[in-house]
Design an enzyme around this catalytic site. Structure first.
Site, short mmCIF file in Angstrom:
data_model
loop_
_atom_site.label_atom_id
_atom_site.label_comp_id
_atom_site.label_asym_id
_atom_site.label_seq_id
_atom_site.Cartn_x
_atom_site.Cartn_y
_atom_site.Cartn_z
N ARG A 164 31.23 -29.35 76.48
CA ARG A 164 29.98 -29.21 75.72
C ARG A 164 28.82 -29.87 76.45
O ARG A 164 28.99 -30.85 77.16
CB ARG A 164 30.13 -29.88 74.35
N ASP B 17 41.16 -38.09 68.20
CA ASP B 17 40.62 -38.47 66.90
C ASP B 17 41.33 -39.70 66.35
O ASP B 17 40.71 -40.59 65.76
CB ASP B 17 40.76 -37.31 65.90
N HIS C 294 40.14 -30.24 64.54
CA HIS C 294 39.59 -31.06 65.63
C HIS C 294 38.14 -30.69 65.90
O HIS C 294 37.74 -30.43 67.03
CB HIS C 294 40.45 -30.88 66.89
#
Length: 322
Positions: free
Chosen positions: A88, A157, A184
């Site tokens: 990202r 996580d 997720h």
């Protein structure tokens, strides 16, 4: 799967030259559980493999580059870890990666189905909420899908939840364990603070802020890296932790539990992450959601819609593939 039982597993990393792939491969090379490390990517793998091969641990390292070497990279593998894909940039959601990464994951899953259909497949490539349905549907096309052997790696996580809770409470993070369920991405990430060990309590406002921080932690790193990518080092650590748990369980270690995003009957979502007891054949038992607080029940209810959409998007992608 005999090879794995002698602490001699053959592990492939697909996407081994990337931001996650390189530190992940380093951590795997450092482990006595790995006998052979097979590194694949579309560029730079011979260099990464040569570099890692000089480390004084016993894992034999081989590099494979380009589509024509993918089959060879996978032959005889016990475990395949897939961090391949694009990361990202600021302002992007994990779902914005879908078009690029869906194709990459489908191609790699296809090669796994043909070359190592019984391997444990551990998917890191985002959006995990969709890439696990994609992997499953591709394996089904070849008649080799085993839901106990396909995992979406959500371990980061849990690692983040452990670190943040430890920080707030002044605990040793190595002793903290916070289960994280759901998916997720964003609000599908559901930390079960009520089930944390050791037991911890937070006032409502702090609990809400902590939950939001765990859910948005990936974006926190994307912003801090300011265009230079997303979480790579912490993701490599988490990916290695999960892989070592899989290998330990394959070697017969008892009581190995990790959360992962898998085919599930625990909720109305076809895929859902919960704590799993791992064994020689992958998932030995899904331990389910456990007892939830009212706050956590609400988080689950709010996540279901988004999760279902992401799952359908992945399944539709494979159904419409040429």
């Amino acid at each position: 799967m005999e090879s794995a039982s002698q602490n001699n597993a053959k592990v492939a990393v697909l996407g081994a030259s990337g931001g996650i792939g390189q530190p992940l491969s380093l951590l795997l090379k450092n482990s006595p559980l790995v006998g052979e490390l097979s590194l694949f990517d579309i560029a730079h793998t011979p260099g990464v493999a040569a570099d890692l091969s000089h480390i004084e641990t016993r894992a034999r390292v081989t590099g494979y580059m380009g589509p024509d070497q993918l089959n060879d990279a996978l032959k005889g593998c016990d475990v395949v870890v897939i961090p391949a894909g694009v990361p990202r940039k600021p302002g992007m959601t994990r779902d914005d990666l879908f078009n690029t990464n869906a194709t990459i994951v489908a191609t790699l899953a296809d090669a796994c189905a043909r070359n190592c259909p019984e391997a444990m497949i551990c998917i890191i490539a985002n959006p995990v909420n969709s890439t696990i349905p994609i992997t499953s549907e591709v394996m089904k096309k070849y008649g080799v899908y085993n839901p106990n052997r396909v995992f979406g790696v959500t371990t980061l996580d849990i690692v983040r939840a452990n670190a943040f809770v430890a920080e707030l409470k002044g605990l040793d993070p190595a002793r903290v364990n916070v289960p994280v369920i759901g998916g997720h991405a964003g609000k599908t990430i559901i930390p079960l603070i009520s089930q944390a060990t050791p037991k911890v309590e937070f006032p409502a406002d702090q609990l809400s802020a902590l939950t939001a921080r765990i859910q948005d932690a990936g974006t926190e790193v994307v912003k801090a890296k300011a265009g230079a990518g997303s979480a790579t080092l912490s993701m490599a650590y988490a990916g290695a932790r999960f892989t070592f748990s899989i290998l330990d369980a394959m070697n017969g270690k008892e009581g190995v539990v990790e959360c992962a995003y898998v085919r599930s009957e625990e909720t109305e979502c076809k895929y859902f992450s919960t704590p799993l007891l791992l064994g020689k054949q992958g998932i030995e038992k899904n331990l389910g959601l456990g007892k939830l607080s009212a706050f956590e029940e609400k988080l689950v209810a709010e996540a279901i819609g988004e999760l279902k959409g992401s799952i359908k998007k992945g399944e539709d992608f494979v159904a419409n593939m040429k």
